[in-house]
Motif scaffolding. Structure first.
Motif, PDB file in Angstrom:
ATOM      1  N   GLU A  70      20.739  60.735  15.786  1.00 60.12           N
ATOM      2  CA  GLU A  70      19.608  61.617  15.450  1.00 60.12           C
ATOM      3  C   GLU A  70      19.903  63.065  15.834  1.00 60.12           C
ATOM      4  O   GLU A  70      19.596  64.002  15.079  1.00 60.12           O
ATOM      5  CB  GLU A  70      18.345  61.137  16.179  1.00 60.12           C
ATOM      6  CG  GLU A  70      17.119  61.999  15.878  1.00 60.12           C
ATOM      7  CD  GLU A  70      15.919  61.656  16.753  1.00 60.12           C
ATOM      8  OE1 GLU A  70      14.835  62.223  16.508  1.00 60.12           O
ATOM      9  OE2 GLU A  70      16.071  60.827  17.678  1.00 60.12           O
ATOM     10  N   ALA A  73      22.537  64.592  13.540  1.00 60.49           N
ATOM     11  CA  ALA A  73      21.955  64.858  12.223  1.00 60.49           C
ATOM     12  C   ALA A  73      21.112  66.123  12.230  1.00 60.49           C
ATOM     13  O   ALA A  73      21.149  66.920  11.284  1.00 60.49           O
ATOM     14  CB  ALA A  73      21.109  63.666  11.777  1.00 60.49           C
ATOM     15  N   ALA A  74      20.358  66.335  13.306  1.00 60.31           N
ATOM     16  CA  ALA A  74      19.524  67.531  13.409  1.00 60.31           C
ATOM     17  C   ALA A  74      20.381  68.793  13.502  1.00 60.31           C
ATOM     18  O   ALA A  74      20.080  69.815  12.879  1.00 60.31           O
ATOM     19  CB  ALA A  74      18.608  67.428  14.627  1.00 60.31           C
ATOM     20  N   ALA A  76      23.488  69.091  12.406  1.00 61.59           N
ATOM     21  CA  ALA A  76      24.166  69.256  11.120  1.00 61.59           C
ATOM     22  C   ALA A  76      23.239  69.862  10.084  1.00 61.59           C
ATOM     23  O   ALA A  76      23.627  70.766   9.327  1.00 61.59           O
ATOM     24  CB  ALA A  76      24.686  67.905  10.634  1.00 61.59           C
ATOM     25  N   SER A  77      22.002  69.408  10.033  1.00 63.80           N
ATOM     26  CA  SER A  77      21.048  69.914   9.055  1.00 63.80           C
ATOM     27  C   SER A  77      20.726  71.381   9.305  1.00 63.80           C
ATOM     28  O   SER A  77      20.668  72.192   8.371  1.00 63.80           O
ATOM     29  CB  SER A  77      19.756  69.084   9.111  1.00 63.80           C
ATOM     30  OG  SER A  77      18.779  69.606   8.240  1.00 63.80           O
ATOM     31  N   THR A  78      20.547  71.751  10.565  1.00 61.37           N
ATOM     32  CA  THR A  78      20.183  73.129  10.912  1.00 61.37           C
ATOM     33  C   THR A  78      21.308  74.106  10.606  1.00 61.37           C
ATOM     34  O   THR A  78      21.077  75.216  10.115  1.00 61.37           O
ATOM     35  CB  THR A  78      19.808  73.223  12.400  1.00 61.37           C
ATOM     36  OG1 THR A  78      18.680  72.376  12.648  1.00 61.37           O
ATOM     37  CG2 THR A  78      19.474  74.649  12.800  1.00 61.37           C
ATOM     38  N   GLY A  80      24.106  73.415   8.659  1.00 59.20           N
ATOM     39  CA  GLY A  80      24.839  73.154   7.435  1.00 59.20           C
ATOM     40  C   GLY A  80      26.214  72.560   7.663  1.00 59.20           C
ATOM     41  O   GLY A  80      27.203  72.958   7.035  1.00 59.20           O
ATOM     42  N   ASN A  82      28.815  68.948   8.659  1.00 61.43           N
ATOM     43  CA  ASN A  82      29.012  67.511   8.473  1.00 61.43           C
ATOM     44  C   ASN A  82      28.864  66.834   9.837  1.00 61.43           C
ATOM     45  O   ASN A  82      29.569  67.194  10.786  1.00 61.43           O
ATOM     46  CB  ASN A  82      30.413  67.250   7.904  1.00 61.43           C
ATOM     47  CG  ASN A  82      30.636  65.781   7.588  1.00 61.43           C
ATOM     48  OD1 ASN A  82      29.935  64.905   8.080  1.00 61.43           O
ATOM     49  ND2 ASN A  82      31.641  65.509   6.770  1.00 61.43           N
ATOM     50  N   ARG A 268      15.243  71.191  15.560  1.00 60.45           N
ATOM     51  CA  ARG A 268      14.463  71.351  14.327  1.00 60.45           C
ATOM     52  C   ARG A 268      13.344  72.390  14.459  1.00 60.45           C
ATOM     53  O   ARG A 268      12.820  72.865  13.462  1.00 60.45           O
ATOM     54  CB  ARG A 268      13.880  70.000  13.908  1.00 60.45           C
ATOM     55  CG  ARG A 268      14.935  69.009  13.397  1.00 60.45           C
ATOM     56  CD  ARG A 268      14.290  67.792  12.763  1.00 60.45           C
ATOM     57  NE  ARG A 268      13.671  66.921  13.749  1.00 60.45           N
ATOM     58  CZ  ARG A 268      14.235  65.834  14.272  1.00 60.45           C
ATOM     59  NH1 ARG A 268      15.463  65.482  13.898  1.00 60.45           N
ATOM     60  NH2 ARG A 268      13.586  65.087  15.152  1.00 60.45           N
TER      61      ARG A 268
END
Length: 369
Positions: A70, A73-74, A76-78, A80, A82, A268
């Protein structure tokens, strides 16, 4: 030697390591204390992250996710990225230690700069290698000095960018020039613990360089702008091959479940980070101008702290200022161990704390012997 006198002996070199000493926390005899010695954010953590921590605390009987899925993933998403290129650790200190443990051994060398984070030296020596210290120029990393220190024994180069305790930074072009001059088998470690605070167009934390290079890693932390120092959360962005090697020796559950939950939620909540950075930007400028108006020298900083230099005058030196401020409940960081015997590092604190230090230093500087 008599058998009765035998005892366990640490590996050669371990007892030569000077243990890390954190900033002090207490002012004996003072009712109210403002701790400005550890670069902690005065805004604390995101309320959403605190709530996530509390919810995770309801299941303490369960092992945490050993892959910190988790959290990765957070991140990576913030940013950009992998998730496969992200490794999370028990603070960035653990990750710095892992890379030394995996890539250094007896006879190897790792380059650090004279005012660099003390943990680099500790971890290098702990791995049995030799730290090679190069001079900085006016509190700034000197790329040419680093390149001149590279030998066939060099395996790692550590750069704190921005630096601690100086607060200065290396422009992206200079970092790229440094990387281009290093042998391909040398890993460049970019420690960007204070990256969130930097507001300079020519600065890069390291993401771009890592993405295009097989021998660069970037370390980040949740201890500063994110306000989660108590939870010890750090992350590394690097090539899959390097992370694979580190994953083979790291602890299988090196991050606890509440830390993973709080860290992911904090990442996030970028609106909260924006508030923390805005507060810091405002007061960094105010504090710098206030101290300079008192006749003190301040090293230009892009972080959440400033390095204050005191005059070489009896009664006005850094230890005198430290004692004076402590007696009034303001705890700053003595940085003699970093090569600054006549300076103090101050964290940007709350408005009350900042104004209090300005007033106290004004009183200190106006005193007569």
């Amino acid at each position: 030697m008599d058998v009765a006198e035998l005892k366990p002996v640490p590996r050669s070199g371990i007892l030569d390591i000077a243990a890390y000493v954190p900033g002090k926390e207490h002012a004996p005899g003072v009712d109210r204390v403002f701790k400005l010695s550890s670069n902690e954010t005065p805004l604390g953590a995101s309320p959403k992250a605190i709530d996530a921590f509390r919810q995770a605390a309801g299941h303490l009987e369960l092992y945490p996710d050993g892959q910190a899925t988790e959290l990765r993933a957070a991140i990576a998403s913030t940013h950009g990225l992998n998730p496969a290129n992200i490794l999370c650790g028990n603070g960035s200190d653990e990750l710095l230690g892992l890379i030394c443990h995996v890539y250094l051994g007896d006879g190897d060398e790792a380059i650090i700069t004279e005012h660099g984070f003390l943990v680099y030296r500790i971890q290098i020596m702990g791995a049995g290698a030799k730290p090679v210290t190069v001079k900085e120029t006016e509190c700034r990393v000197d790329v040419d000095a680093i390149l001149a220190a590279v030998t066939p024994k060099t395996k790692l180069v550590f750069i704190a960018n921005p630096g601690n305790p100086t607060g200065t930074y290396v422009p992206a072009a200079e970092i790229r020039r440094l990387h281009a001059g290093l042998p391909k088998n040398v890993i460049l470690v970019l420690d960007a613990a204070y990256a969130e605070y930097v507001r300079r167009n020519d600065y890069e934390a390291g993401i771009e360089l890592v993405s295009s290079s097989p021998n660069v890693v970037m370390c980040r932390t949740f201890s500063k702008a994110y306000g989660l120092a108590a939870l010890r959360i750090g992350w590394m962005y690097g090539p899959v091959d390097i992370l694979d090697a580190l994953n083979r020796v790291r602890g299988p559950f090196n991050l606890n479940a509440p830390a993973i939950a709080a860290g992911a939620t904090a990442m996030r909540d970028q609106a909260f980070i924006g508030e923390a950075v805005a507060h810091n930007t405002l007061w960094l400028d105010k504090l710098t101008h206030a101290f300079e108006s008192l006749g003190l020298k301040v090293t230009p900083s892009v972080t959440n702290f400033i390095l204050i230099h005191f005059p070489d005058v009896d009664g006005k030196r850094a230890p005198d200022a430290d004692a004076f401020l402590t007696s009034r409940g303001f705890i700053l960081r003595a940085v003699k161990g970093y090569g600054f015997p006549n300076a103090l590092r101050m964290t940007v604190g709350s408005e009350e704390a900042n104004r209090g230090v300005i007033e106290a230093l004004g009183e200190f500087m106006s005193r007569t012997a």
